[in-house]
Design a protein around this motif. Structure first.
Motif, short mmCIF file in Angstrom:
data_model
loop_
_atom_site.label_atom_id
_atom_site.label_comp_id
_atom_site.label_asym_id
_atom_site.label_seq_id
_atom_site.Cartn_x
_atom_site.Cartn_y
_atom_site.Cartn_z
N GLY A 181 0.81 -1.21 0.00
CA GLY A 181 0.00 0.00 0.00
C GLY A 181 0.84 1.26 0.00
O GLY A 181 0.54 2.23 -0.69
N PHE A 182 1.93 1.23 0.77
CA PHE A 182 2.84 2.39 0.82
C PHE A 182 3.43 2.67 -0.55
O PHE A 182 3.45 3.82 -1.00
N VAL A 183 3.91 1.63 -1.23
CA VAL A 183 4.51 1.80 -2.55
C VAL A 183 3.48 2.32 -3.54
O VAL A 183 3.75 3.26 -4.31
N ALA A 184 2.31 1.73 -3.55
CA ALA A 184 1.26 2.16 -4.48
C ALA A 184 0.89 3.61 -4.25
O ALA A 184 0.76 4.40 -5.20
N LEU A 185 0.70 3.98 -3.00
CA LEU A 185 0.32 5.36 -2.67
C LEU A 185 1.44 6.34 -2.99
O LEU A 185 1.20 7.42 -3.53
N PHE A 186 2.67 5.97 -2.69
CA PHE A 186 3.79 6.87 -2.93
C PHE A 186 3.98 7.09 -4.43
O PHE A 186 4.17 8.23 -4.87
N ILE A 187 3.94 6.02 -5.22
CA ILE A 187 4.11 6.18 -6.67
C ILE A 187 2.99 7.04 -7.24
O ILE A 187 3.24 7.97 -8.03
N ALA A 188 1.76 6.75 -6.87
CA ALA A 188 0.63 7.53 -7.40
C ALA A 188 0.73 8.99 -6.99
O ALA A 188 0.49 9.89 -7.81
N SER A 189 1.10 9.25 -5.74
CA SER A 189 1.18 10.63 -5.25
C SER A 189 2.31 11.40 -5.94
O SER A 189 2.12 12.55 -6.35
N MET A 190 3.46 10.78 -6.06
CA MET A 190 4.59 11.46 -6.68
C MET A 190 4.37 11.68 -8.17
O MET A 190 4.73 12.72 -8.72
N PHE A 191 3.75 10.71 -8.84
CA PHE A 191 3.45 10.88 -10.26
C PHE A 191 2.42 11.99 -10.45
O PHE A 191 2.53 12.81 -11.36
N ALA A 192 1.42 12.04 -9.58
CA ALA A 192 0.42 13.10 -9.65
C ALA A 192 1.04 14.47 -9.37
O ALA A 192 0.58 15.48 -9.89
N GLY A 204 3.97 15.34 -10.36
CA GLY A 204 4.82 15.73 -11.47
C GLY A 204 6.14 15.00 -11.58
O GLY A 204 6.92 15.27 -12.49
N MET A 205 6.44 14.09 -10.66
CA MET A 205 7.68 13.33 -10.75
C MET A 205 7.53 12.27 -11.85
O MET A 205 6.47 11.68 -11.99
N PRO A 206 8.58 12.04 -12.65
CA PRO A 206 8.51 10.98 -13.65
C PRO A 206 8.22 9.62 -12.98
O PRO A 206 8.68 9.35 -11.88
N PHE A 207 7.46 8.78 -13.67
CA PHE A 207 6.98 7.53 -13.10
C PHE A 207 8.11 6.65 -12.59
O PHE A 207 8.07 6.14 -11.47
N HIS A 208 9.14 6.44 -13.42
CA HIS A 208 10.20 5.51 -13.03
C HIS A 208 11.05 6.05 -11.88
O HIS A 208 11.58 5.28 -11.08
N ASP A 209 11.17 7.36 -11.78
CA ASP A 209 11.86 7.95 -10.63
C ASP A 209 11.05 7.73 -9.36
O ASP A 209 11.60 7.38 -8.31
N ALA A 210 9.74 7.95 -9.45
CA ALA A 210 8.86 7.72 -8.29
C ALA A 210 8.88 6.25 -7.89
O ALA A 210 8.89 5.92 -6.70
N GLU A 211 8.89 5.37 -8.88
CA GLU A 211 8.92 3.93 -8.61
C GLU A 211 10.21 3.53 -7.90
O GLU A 211 10.18 2.82 -6.89
N SER A 212 11.34 3.99 -8.40
CA SER A 212 12.62 3.65 -7.80
C SER A 212 12.74 4.18 -6.38
O SER A 212 13.18 3.47 -5.47
#
Length: 101
Positions: A31-42, A44-52
């Motif tokens: 849940g933390f990873v999913a929320l963090f990636i979605a929040s950071m992508f929303a 404006g952070m690039p997806f793969h940077d947010a994922e890493s």
């Protein structure tokens, strides 16, 4: 100070505690990873940077959650926080992702 003798936990309690730490910790970090990636992508952070970044933080997050799950007094509270928190964060991530589409 109490003078009651220490009684070791039963095997079932130890297995339940380890299961809570492993499975509940995994669900919470999912849940933390999913929320963090979605929040950071929303934001404006690039997806793969947010994922890493989220995976690196999740490693530390899992370690802390695992240690807390082993040390906490109430096994029911551990399951409630980890499973409930993981479900809430996953639902929040789903709502953010849905809003982006």
């Amino acid at each position: 100070m109490s003078s009651t003798p220490f009684t070791p936990p039963s095997r079932l309690h130890v297995v339940a505690r380890i299961a809570a730490a492993m499975l509940g910790g995994y669900a919470f970090c999912w849940g933390f990873v999913a929320l963090f990636i979605a929040s950071m992508f929303a934001a404006g952070m690039p997806f793969h940077d947010a994922e890493s970044l989220s995976y690196m933080l999740a490693f530390l997050h899992f370690l802390g959650v695992f240690l807390w799950a082993v040390a906490a007094r109430s096994l029911a509270r551990v399951w409630g926080v980890l499973a409930g928190g993981g479900a809430l964060m996953t639902a929040a991530a789903w709502l953010i992702q849905r809003a982006l589409l």
